[in-house]
Design a protein around this motif. Structure first.
Motif, PDB file in Angstrom:
ATOM      1  N   ASP A  23       4.930  -5.261  -2.859  1.00 52.59           N
ATOM      2  CA  ASP A  23       6.379  -5.213  -2.676  1.00 52.59           C
ATOM      3  C   ASP A  23       7.049  -6.167  -3.666  1.00 52.59           C
ATOM      4  N   LYS A  24       7.216  -5.688  -4.886  1.00 47.96           N
ATOM      5  CA  LYS A  24       7.816  -6.481  -5.964  1.00 47.96           C
ATOM      6  C   LYS A  24       9.199  -5.934  -6.310  1.00 47.96           C
TER       7      LYS A  24
ATOM      8  N   ILE B  36      -1.447   3.591   2.732  1.00 43.05           N
ATOM      9  CA  ILE B  36      -0.133   3.097   3.159  1.00 43.05           C
ATOM     10  C   ILE B  36       0.934   3.875   2.398  1.00 43.05           C
ATOM     11  N   ASN B  37       1.818   4.526   3.140  1.00 42.81           N
ATOM     12  CA  ASN B  37       2.979   5.156   2.520  1.00 42.81           C
ATOM     13  C   ASN B  37       3.940   4.039   2.122  1.00 42.81           C
ATOM     14  N   MET B  38       4.092   3.811   0.817  1.00 44.54           N
ATOM     15  CA  MET B  38       4.869   2.667   0.345  1.00 44.54           C
ATOM     16  C   MET B  38       6.376   2.926   0.309  1.00 44.54           C
TER      17      MET B  38
ATOM     18  N   PHE C 139       2.880  12.435   2.800  1.00 43.13           N
ATOM     19  CA  PHE C 139       4.289  12.399   3.193  1.00 43.13           C
ATOM     20  C   PHE C 139       5.035  13.607   2.624  1.00 43.13           C
ATOM     21  N   THR C 140       4.827  13.877   1.331  1.00 40.31           N
ATOM     22  CA  THR C 140       5.513  15.001   0.688  1.00 40.31           C
ATOM     23  C   THR C 140       5.103  16.322   1.327  1.00 40.31           C
ATOM     24  N   THR C 141       3.811  16.495   1.553  1.00 38.39           N
ATOM     25  CA  THR C 141       3.304  17.759   2.083  1.00 38.39           C
ATOM     26  C   THR C 141       3.810  18.027   3.492  1.00 38.39           C
ATOM     27  N   PHE C 142       3.704  17.022   4.371  1.00 39.80           N
ATOM     28  CA  PHE C 142       4.111  17.237   5.753  1.00 39.80           C
ATOM     29  C   PHE C 142       5.622  17.400   5.863  1.00 39.80           C
TER      30      PHE C 142
ATOM     31  N   GLY D 223       6.321  13.472  -4.454  1.00 38.56           N
ATOM     32  CA  GLY D 223       5.200  13.043  -5.294  1.00 38.56           C
ATOM     33  C   GLY D 223       4.223  12.186  -4.530  1.00 38.56           C
ATOM     34  N   ASN D 224       3.603  11.245  -5.225  1.00 38.14           N
ATOM     35  CA  ASN D 224       2.665  10.302  -4.627  1.00 38.14           C
ATOM     36  C   ASN D 224       3.265   8.901  -4.652  1.00 38.14           C
ATOM     37  N   LEU D 225       3.254   8.254  -3.504  1.00 36.45           N
ATOM     38  CA  LEU D 225       3.642   6.840  -3.456  1.00 36.45           C
ATOM     39  C   LEU D 225       2.824   6.190  -2.332  1.00 36.45           C
ATOM     40  N   VAL D 226       1.525   6.202  -2.541  1.00 39.47           N
ATOM     41  CA  VAL D 226       0.578   5.697  -1.550  1.00 39.47           C
ATOM     42  C   VAL D 226      -0.353   4.712  -2.230  1.00 39.47           C
ATOM     43  N   ILE D 227      -0.700   3.651  -1.516  1.00 42.17           N
ATOM     44  CA  ILE D 227      -1.717   2.713  -1.992  1.00 42.17           C
ATOM     45  C   ILE D 227      -2.727   2.531  -0.859  1.00 42.17           C
ATOM     46  N   ASP D 228      -3.998   2.575  -1.180  1.00 38.30           N
ATOM     47  CA  ASP D 228      -5.038   2.343  -0.186  1.00 38.30           C
ATOM     48  C   ASP D 228      -5.287   0.846  -0.030  1.00 38.30           C
ATOM     49  N   ALA D 229      -5.134   0.359   1.197  1.00 39.78           N
ATOM     50  CA  ALA D 229      -5.502  -1.033   1.471  1.00 39.78           C
ATOM     51  C   ALA D 229      -7.021  -1.108   1.555  1.00 39.78           C
ATOM     52  N   PRO D 230      -7.670  -1.947   0.723  1.00 33.58           N
ATOM     53  CA  PRO D 230      -9.139  -1.987   0.684  1.00 33.58           C
ATOM     54  C   PRO D 230      -9.702  -2.962   1.717  1.00 33.58           C
TER      55      PRO D 230
END
Length: 445
Positions: free
Chosen positions: A342-343, A287-289, A170-173, A304-311
């Protein structure tokens, strides 16, 4: 300095460092990494955009404008001009983005004709520094390296490689798209404002040894994995046929969900042929959170980074291999991952993410097991990257990746409503994958 492949020789003609047009203020000269930066993959990720020759692609005429626009935008995105330090932070003293200029002894049309068949040719347009990056040299390199490669016809390749520890997709693009606007429209420095820099405040860095299990050493060295890229294309008619094959389920699956399921099934079947038995398989779906953390709206445009991989996990005997079942498995896992993370409290978000990583990507049962095939899928469809017009028009071919994970990259085709897929696979797996009926039935090479 020159290097070559397939009778094409690329020569580096100049190297310099582009610095922010205004000095970074003292109070911003230490940028702390966030928790999500800490857990990001330690790799440099290149992206290459190709621009056909037009009346406006005379690089000599645009060189000053490109440099100046980069310098102006760096004043806003100041951390990428800095350098990593040993204490989970970036020293933002305007060390600069490395800017490489090169030329290649080929016309772009000739290059693209070959690159459509062998996308690995795009490596010629990667910054050389990123060819052999690992955790021993990642933190001594510039955070961002840009390379402009000129073709004999006047066409251009723009490559940007970034340290994943500092930036996600997201940040890069977003950065590249905004840089193209600043360049094309000559936007002034004081009007540039498109990212926030609050992630380290919301999710501060921490002692990961108290949160995450020890990482299992890679099964094989990245340099020895010999990952190669293959480019596939699925057209609109084939996507319609795929939707018919998926059939009726309780929701209308997206094109991306169906294509990932199809590719994953082909990978599972190819692995079965290779090993002689059906193996467990894990595909991470990033997933871009930012838009998902409803209780934390302040992170919606965070740098920065705000991504989580759904396994997404396939277990022989437990999961069916029908396409509709794999599509539903992907949808359900992504939904469960978002709900789990999502807390209201950032601390609870961190705990949830750590639990997912420990249970799927690090722990011995899955990520640390040699009996599990691991892949990553990343969709760049609908991202604004194909709108990155620096004044030369829109790019005609894109290339991604760092060749360190088996990955499928999806992105919108340049023409029509089809989807392109770049598969980064181990050399030993490519032929088995290409021979799968799913691939031969729906994709063009």
């Amino acid at each position: 300095m020159a290097f070559q492949k397939e009778n094409m020789e690329v020569e580096i003609t100049s190297t310099e460092f582009i610095k922010p047009s205004s000095p970074t203020p003292n109070h911003l000269q230490i940028y702390k990494l966030s928790f999500f930066d800490q857990i990001a993959d330690e790799a440099h990720l290149p992206l290459v955009l190709f621009y056909p020759p037009t009346n406006n692609t005379n690089y000599a005429a645009h060189e000053q404008q490109l440099h100046q626009s980069l310098s102006r935008i760096l004043t806003h995105v100041y951390p990428i001009s800095g350098r990593f330090t040993e204490d989970d932070s970036v020293s933002c003293q305007d060390q600069g983005v490395k800017f490489v200029k090169a030329k290649v002894n080929s016309k772009l049309s000739e290059f693209l004709e070959k690159a459509h068949k062998d996308v690995n040719l795009a490596l010629l347009c990667w910054p050389q520094d990123t060819w052999n990056v690992d955790d021993t040299n990642l933190f001594t390199m510039p955070i961002v390296i840009v390379q402009i490669t000129e073709f004999e016809c006047g066409g251009l390749a723009l490559s940007m490689s970034h340290a994943h520890t500092a930036m996600d997709g997201f940040t890069t693009f977003t950065f590249i798209n905004e840089w193209s606007k600043v360049c094309r429209l000559e936007i002034s420095e004081e009007k540039i404002d498109f990212l926030s820099f609050n992630l380290p405040d919301v999710f501060p860095s921490r002692d990961l040894s108290k949160l995450l299990l020890p990482r299992v050493p890679p099964k094989e060295d990245r340099a020895e994995a010999k990952l190669v890229a293959k480019r596939l294309y699925i057209n609109e008619d084939s996507i319609s046929r795929l939707r018919e094959e998926v059939g009726n389920i309780c929701f209308k699956p997206s094109r991306v969900e169906m294509i990932i399921a199809l590719l994953w099934r082909a990978l599972i079947r190819a692995s079965e042929k290779k090993h002689g038995y059906l193996r467990r398989s894990l595909i991470g779906v990033p997933i871009n959170m930012r838009p998902k953390l409803i209780s934390l709206p302040q992170v919606e445009k965070s740098f920065g980074n705000l991504v989580i991989d759904a396994p997404v996990k396939f277990v022989p005997g437990e999961n069916n291999m029908e396409l509709r079942d794999l599509v539903k498995l992907i949808r359900d896992t992504v939904k469960e991952t978002i709900i789990a993370c999502d807390k209201t409290s950032p601390e609870d978000v961190v705990t949830a993410v750590a639990n997912i990583y420990n249970g799927s990507f690090i722990g011995p049962e899955w990520g640390g097991s040699e009996e599990v095939d691991m892949y990553t899928s990343s969709s760049l469809c609908r991202f604004p990257i194909q709108e990155a017009d620096f004044g030369w028009g829109k790019p005609c071919l894109m290339h991604f990746g760092s060749r360190h994970n088996q990955c499928c990259w999806l992105y919108d085709a340049e023409c029509g409503n089809g989807i392109c897929v770049q598969m980064d696979l181990k050399e030993t797996n490519v032929h088995l994958f290409e021979c799968e009926d799913d691939i031969k039935s729906f994709f063009e090479f």
